[in-house]
Design an enzyme around this catalytic site. Structure first.
Site, PDB file in Angstrom:
ATOM      1  N   SER A   1     -10.808   5.051  -8.458  1.00 56.45           N
ATOM      2  CA  SER A   1      -9.276   5.876  -8.081  1.00 56.45           C
ATOM      3  C   SER A   1      -8.600   5.895  -9.374  1.00 56.45           C
ATOM      4  O   SER A   1      -8.418   5.184  -9.546  1.00 56.45           O
ATOM      5  CB  SER A   1      -8.321   4.838  -7.135  1.00 56.45           C
ATOM      6  N   ASP A   2      -7.261   6.926  -9.099  1.00 57.31           N
ATOM      7  CA  ASP A   2      -6.805   7.401 -10.089  1.00 57.31           C
ATOM      8  C   ASP A   2      -5.741   5.733  -9.403  1.00 57.31           C
ATOM      9  O   ASP A   2      -5.910   4.973  -8.252  1.00 57.31           O
ATOM     10  CB  ASP A   2      -5.907   7.795  -9.565  1.00 57.31           C
ATOM     11  N   TRP A   3      -4.610   4.995 -10.433  1.00 57.34           N
ATOM     12  CA  TRP A   3      -4.411   3.995 -10.499  1.00 57.34           C
ATOM     13  C   TRP A   3      -3.102   4.342  -9.165  1.00 57.34           C
ATOM     14  O   TRP A   3      -2.419   4.952  -8.896  1.00 57.34           O
ATOM     15  CB  TRP A   3      -3.596   3.682 -11.722  1.00 57.34           C
TER      16      TRP A   3
ATOM     17  N   GLY B   1      -4.202   5.070  -6.071  1.00 59.38           N
ATOM     18  CA  GLY B   1      -4.582   5.682  -5.060  1.00 59.38           C
ATOM     19  C   GLY B   1      -5.059   5.155  -4.243  1.00 59.38           C
ATOM     20  O   GLY B   1      -5.484   6.166  -3.178  1.00 59.38           O
TER      21      GLY B   1
END
Length: 821
Positions: A232-234, A236
């Site tokens: 995931s993006d941080w 996310g």
């Protein structure tokens, strides 16, 4: 299976054996990061900790500051402008070497989102408006990184093409456009590049947030055969059950998040199938094997060794020069140092090099060669004279060893203390710079105050400003006098935007050269967007004379010099992750500086130092215009090489530049009622410019593919044999050079399928000596003639008549060669 195997041979049976020895709790623990930048280990099965780091333009490592320096590459816009996939592959290998030097196993890059609108704040971090070029360049980067034992992570999957409301925006895009434009670069990097990870984006696509979206399952995993990790993006991952049941594999950062104990309970309650957990863990173990972080499994590729500094500097200088685009040249360039011209070097960007954009792609190089440094080296200190002309940035410069002393150690720089609520010192350290960042550091949980102190000493007479830029609670003192005390958080500001581009507070101090003042800054850490984080700049502003007087001084210097070199551009506070650009104009005063200099010196070179497009209202008046993008740490040397002719500017525009803001085809990046509509469909970038031109619309200032060199070329008659396009190319100039021969396709016969006017289908990069002839050859891919059928949900080839055209930009193409499919 033998005791030791390679990661490429790791069978599911072997991984299942490891999985079978783990409890549900152990497996779920592996699905969330152990810290901000690390994954959990599991000694029971020989799984080591894996460190990840941002990596599109350099590998920062676990520290976001100068204590662990990194090679700073030219911005991805510059890499794409070179159209040189062999060099991009070498730069990927450098990324891997930097990663392994820092103990990093996964580089979070490349960024391959499409430059849909020039207002996109992260434009500099992506490659191109064209999906084919983005995919080709990104794939070369992925292969380079992974050939040296480090995982590459194409991001952000998918349609994270602007920053406004990126956590919540719902991108509305039709199936065909999604496939042909936005998914296409990712497909190439997975299928051809073999990417080991893919990062899911924050946004939603067609109503579903990407960490829960079926697009992770198909096409990514099922259709393309992606066997790596979806990280995931941080922050996310925002739902336990929906994301737990989806094809999202890893939630970052850690150790907290919505999975953990909640996901264990969801599995036990039957809300999430344990088979979904096993599949996620299996992918993480496969990644660990590829990295050499799993006992009994040999790394998939040899692990990179650190590069010597000379090799790094040489490659980065070469790459920066080869990405620079010479837009205009009325015989002024190159400027031969042997002619000993006097040069007026103008603009703050000449002394304060803008080498990279803002946000998570930021790294901290151990040195930066400014344009001033580079030109002095090439032409001699006695020939180069500098004036700022205008103030190009309102941000504060970080205090560093050139102007400040640590009051505790006496070393050049700043002193920092972490204090508990009772005043106890938790951490006490010397720092070389006042740009200070801590993300997810455990000490922040105990810290009540972060204190920074310095003795600021004026290098010259003048009125300086001292202060800070930061978000949250600050208290600032100058020589013991309180100057500021309060909460700094602009009302109505997006937290991410404010965190990455925080408000400034600065206060004037009139000092003589060598005179010092004591500075003290206190900051009380708070949770930022649910994250323990500290990010602020303890800084200053240099003296700046009366604006009219400074402008007049620059113009006077230009008039008295043989040549004027004006360096203008944006800054990391205008082009950054976290927010989109409000406009494309250069900062106030820069256009006026250029016009005033052009009026007094007909031998003026304008150097544009921006990561993405800006408006150049004086473009047709300037005898020479050079675009440098954000060129990385070797900025000045590369610029001097190009200006002097030691190297040819090798760049070709990877994204169209408009003559005026009103001409930009896609301006809107702000959602409407939470939705952002991709109504232009397939016609992104030059495709829409061409469509509108056919209807009498405006021409761009700089068309896609354009760029000049220092020699002349002749292209012969193109031929088509099957799917092979060939064209004779001759360097008819008097020096060696580079040419990018571009091939575009179009539909000729009537069709029920909507097509762009033209679309890029390939190119050949030719380097030739003076007088040398070569043949540019481009193989047309089958996909270039296909379209995505929304009826069949598959790629289809439409029979009929097509045309191929060859040239050196989308605006300079030869006669079409018709052929029938």
């Amino acid at each position: 299976m033998t005791d030791t195997t390679t990661a490429t041979d790791v069978a599911d049976e072997f991984l299942d054996g490891l999985l079978g020895s783990l409890s549900l709790e152990q497996k779920v623990r592996l699905l969330t990061g152990a810290s901000f930048w690390t994954l959990h280990d599991e000694p029971q099965i020989g799984l080591e900790t894996i460190v990840v780091s941002d990596g599109p333009a350099g590998v920062r490592g676990q520290l976001w500051d100068e204590r662990d320096s990194s090679a700073s590459l030219p911005s991805p816009t510059s890499l794409a402008a070179s159209w040189d996939v062999e060099r991009v592959h070498r730069l990927g290998r450098l990324i891997a070497a930097e990663a392994r030097r820092k103990g990093v196993g996964v580089a979070l890059g490349p960024t391959v989102n499409i430059q849909r609108s020039p207002r996109g704040g992260r434009h500099f971090e992506a490659y191109s408006e064209d999906p084919w070029l983005s995919g080709v360049v990104g794939t070369a980067f992925v292969k380079g990184v992974q050939s040296c034992g480090v995982g590459a992570t194409p991001k952000h999957y998918v349609a994270n093409d602007s920053e406004t409301d990126r956590m919540t925006v719902d991108v509305q895009v039709d199936e065909r456009t999604l496939r042909e434009v936005y998914l296409a670069p990712f497909e190439r990097m997975v299928v051809e590049g073999g990417a080991w990870l893919v990062m899911s984006s924050y946004n939603s696509v067609n109503g579903v947030t990407m960490t829960e979206n079926d697009l992770l399952r198909s096409p990514l995993k099922e259709e393309w055969g992606f066997d790596g990790v979806v990280v995931s993006d941080w922050m996310g991952v925002r739902d336990t059950v929906a994301a737990g049941s989806s094809a999202q594999d890893l939630a970052m950062p850690g150790p907290d998040g919505v999975w953990g104990d909640a996901l264990v309970e969801a599995v036990q309650a039957g809300q999430v199938d344990e088979a979904a957990i096993d599949e996620k863990v299996r992918r993480i173990l496969r990644l660990a094997g590829r990295l050499g972080a799993l006992e009994g499994v040999e790394a998939a590729t040899p692990l990179a060794e650190p590069w010597p500094q000379e090799r790094i500097d040489a490659l980065l200088r070469e790459a920066a020069a080869d990405g620079m685009v010479l837009v205009r040249n009325e015989g002024l360039l190159p400027l031969d140092p042997a002619a000993a011209p006097t040069i007026a070097l103008l603009g703050e960007h000449a002394r304060i090099a803008r080498t990279q954009g803002g946000g998570s792609a930021t790294v901290f190089p151990d040195h930066v060669v400014t344009p001033f440094d580079g030109l002095v080296e090439a032409y001699g200190a006695e020939r180069v004279r500098y004036a700022a002309g205008v103030k190009s940035s309102e941000s504060v410069l970080p205090i560093d060893g050139r102007v400040a002393t640590d009051p505790v150690t006496g070393e050049p720089g700043v002193h920092v203390r972490f204090l508990a609520e009772d005043g106890a010192v938790l951490l006490d350290e010397h720092r070389a710079s006042g740009k200070l960042v801590w993300l997810g550091d455990p000490i922040l949980g105990e810290t009540a105050v972060v204190e920074a102190t310095a003795e600021f000493t004026a290098p010259a007479d003048g009125e300086y400003s001292v202060g800070f830029a930061g978000l949250g609670l600050f208290r600032f003192e100058v020589d013991g006098e309180l100057k500021s005390d309060g909460l700094f958080f602009p009302e109505g500001t997006d937290p991410f935007m404010a965190f990455l581009n925080p408000p400034k507070q600065s206060f004037p101090v009139d000092l003589k050269a060598g005179q010092s003042v004591s500075l003290r800054l206190e900051h009380r850490p708070q949770q930022q967007a649910g994250l323990a984080a500290v990010m602020f700049t303890f800084g200053y502003e240099e003296p700046f004379a009366d604006p009219e007087a400074e402008l007049a001084r620059a113009v006077e210097l230009a008039a008295a010099s043989d040549v004027a070199v004006v360096v203008v551009g944006t800054t990391e506070t205008l082009e950054s992750e976290g927010f989109d650009r409000t406009g494309l104009r250069l900062p106030d005063g820069q256009d006026e500086l250029v016009r005033r200099v052009l009026a007094v010196n007909p031998r003026t070179v304008v150097v544009v130092n921006s990561g993405g497009p800006v408006i150049l209202p004086w473009l047709e008046e300037a005898p020479a215009v050079l675009l440098t993008w954000f060129p990385g740490q070797e900025t000045g040397g590369a610029l001097a090489d190009v200006l002097s002719g030691a190297r040819e500017p090798g760049g070709r525009i990877p994204t169209t530049w408009a003559a005026d803001e009103e001409d930009v085809p896609v301006w809107q990046v702000e959602p409407i009622d939470g939705k952002l509509f991709y109504d232009e469909k397939l016609n992104v970038g030059y495709r829409e410019w061409l469509r509108r031109a056919a209807l009498g619309g405006p021409a761009p200032a700089i068309p896609f593919g354009h760029g000049l060199g220092y020699t002349e070329w002749e292209l012969g008659e193109s031929t088509l044999d099957g799917r092979t396009v060939s064209v004779p190319v001759t360097n008819v100039g008097d020096r060696a050079g580079k040419q990018v021969v571009q091939v575009y396709l179009s539909r000729v016969s009537e069709s029920d399928i909507e097509r762009p006017v033209l679309w890029l289908a390939g190119y050949a990069l030719i380097r030739a000596e003076a007088g040398e002839a070569a043949v540019a050859t481009v193989e047309l891919e089958a996909r270039s003639l296909q379209y995505w059928s929304v009826d069949d949900h598959a790629w289809r080839t439409e029979p009929g008549e097509y045309a191929v055209q060859v040239g050196t930009s989308v605006a300079t193409l030869g006669e079409p060669i018709r052929f029938t499919v």
